[in-house]
Design a protein around this motif. Structure first.
Motif, PDB file in Angstrom:
ATOM      1  N   UNK A 160       0.830  -1.195   0.000  1.00 18.22           N
ATOM      2  CA  UNK A 160       0.000   0.000   0.000  1.00 18.22           C
ATOM      3  C   UNK A 160       0.874   1.257   0.000  1.00 18.22           C
ATOM      4  N   UNK A 161       0.971   1.932  -1.134  1.00 17.56           N
ATOM      5  CA  UNK A 161       1.767   3.139  -1.242  1.00 17.56           C
ATOM      6  C   UNK A 161       3.183   2.859  -1.709  1.00 17.56           C
ATOM      7  N   UNK A 162       3.816   3.868  -2.313  1.00 12.56           N
ATOM      8  CA  UNK A 162       5.180   3.710  -2.819  1.00 12.56           C
ATOM      9  C   UNK A 162       6.157   3.364  -1.705  1.00 12.56           C
ATOM     10  N   UNK A 163       5.973   3.968  -0.526  1.00 16.66           N
ATOM     11  CA  UNK A 163       6.904   3.726   0.573  1.00 16.66           C
ATOM     12  C   UNK A 163       6.877   2.266   1.015  1.00 16.66           C
ATOM     13  N   UNK A 164       5.770   1.572   0.748  1.00 20.96           N
ATOM     14  CA  UNK A 164       5.639   0.161   1.114  1.00 20.96           C
ATOM     15  C   UNK A 164       6.060  -0.768  -0.014  1.00 20.96           C
ATOM     16  N   UNK A 165       6.497  -0.197  -1.127  1.00 18.15           N
ATOM     17  CA  UNK A 165       7.003  -1.018  -2.214  1.00 18.15           C
ATOM     18  C   UNK A 165       6.039  -1.272  -3.346  1.00 18.15           C
ATOM     19  N   UNK A 166       4.921  -0.564  -3.392  1.00 22.66           N
ATOM     20  CA  UNK A 166       3.962  -0.761  -4.476  1.00 22.66           C
ATOM     21  C   UNK A 166       4.548  -0.259  -5.787  1.00 22.66           C
ATOM     22  N   UNK A 167       4.600  -1.122  -6.806  1.00 19.24           N
ATOM     23  CA  UNK A 167       5.129  -0.716  -8.100  1.00 19.24           C
ATOM     24  C   UNK A 167       4.201   0.219  -8.833  1.00 19.24           C
ATOM     25  N   UNK A 168       2.894  -0.014  -8.701  1.00 17.11           N
ATOM     26  CA  UNK A 168       1.877   0.875  -9.268  1.00 17.11           C
ATOM     27  C   UNK A 168       1.012   1.315  -8.092  1.00 17.11           C
ATOM     28  N   UNK A 169       1.450   2.365  -7.434  1.00 16.55           N
ATOM     29  CA  UNK A 169       0.836   2.762  -6.166  1.00 16.55           C
ATOM     30  C   UNK A 169      -0.538   3.384  -6.329  1.00 16.55           C
ATOM     31  N   UNK A 170      -0.852   3.860  -7.526  1.00 17.45           N
ATOM     32  CA  UNK A 170      -2.126   4.543  -7.715  1.00 17.45           C
ATOM     33  C   UNK A 170      -3.316   3.629  -7.893  1.00 17.45           C
ATOM     34  N   UNK A 171      -3.072   2.336  -8.131  1.00 16.18           N
ATOM     35  CA  UNK A 171      -4.180   1.411  -8.419  1.00 16.18           C
ATOM     36  C   UNK A 171      -4.041   0.167  -7.547  1.00 16.18           C
ATOM     37  N   UNK A 172      -5.020  -0.077  -6.728  1.00 19.39           N
ATOM     38  CA  UNK A 172      -5.026  -1.206  -5.809  1.00 19.39           C
ATOM     39  C   UNK A 172      -4.867  -2.525  -6.566  1.00 19.39           C
TER      40      UNK A 172
END
Length: 215
Positions: A160-172
């Motif tokens: 969840x979120x860029x800081x958590x490592x999401x590659x595409x943070x804008x889309x769940x």
């Protein structure tokens, strides 16, 4: 320590600690090849890692730096995918509120992503209908992967979120990663490399054909 003809010579291929009679200060000043140094002073100095060059991923990284696919609906890959054919977008199944597709950069064969159609970044912003269908699709994905890929377990989760490592943070999106008893061998652990034994198109077809009708 000296010998006829001049001072003791250190073999170029030897380790300094193996040569007797050297000043401890000399030993301490020799760089450790396993210590990573900055690029200005340590360029081309051997370290503990091997390199698997993947220059094609630079476009994906640059897009992320510019915000593309992260916070903007117009260039989000998970918003674009449903407008393509299943084969082109690697979509396995389409539901009413969410769909399942293969990860373009999989950790293991059969690495699936469960996404809502709506461009929403966080789990607590999803609607009850979206959460319900994402849960049902995840359960079905596990059953199908057990059937067609004979996996022994799963890693399931969301960043969840860029800081958590999401590659595409804008889309769940939720990851469903099949695991086998033998997939954590020396190759990924020591060589830091994953060996993918099946083409994405073949994996998509296999999972799609195994997906139960109406599920």
């Amino acid at each position: 320590m000296t010998r006829p003809g001049g001072p003791e010579q250190v073999p170029e291929t030897g380790h300094v600690d193996d040569v007797a009679g050297l000043d401890p200060a000399t030993t301490a000043s020799r760089p450790d090849p396993l210590v990573i140094r900055d690029a200005a002073t340590g360029a081309a100095v051997p370290d503990a890692f091997q390199r698997l060059w993947n220059p094609h991923r630079m476009a994906y990284i640059d897009a992320g730096r510019q915000g593309e696919g992260r916070g903007h609906k117009d260039d989000c890959p998970f918003c674009e995918a449903p407008h393509k054919s299943d084969e082109d977008a690697l979509i396995v199944v389409r539901g009413d509120h969410a769909y399942v597709l293969l990860n373009l950069f999989p950790y293991n064969n059969g690495h699936l992503l469960v996404c809502p159609y709506r461009h929403v970044p966080l789990y607590d912003e999803a609607t009850p209908d979206e959460l319900r269908e994402m849960g049902e699709l995840t359960q079905t994905a596990m059953r199908v992967l057990r059937q067609v890929a004979h996996c022994d377990g799963f890693n399931i989760g969301m960043n969840q979120g860029e800081v958590a490592g999401a590659g595409v943070a804008g889309h769940l999106h939720q990851h469903v990663v099949p695991r086998w008893e033998s997939d954590s061998n020396f190759f990924p652990v020591i060589a830091r490399t994953k060996s993918m034994s099946q083409l994405l198109g073949d994996t998509r077809r296999l999972v799609a054909e195994g997906w139960p009708t109406g599920a």
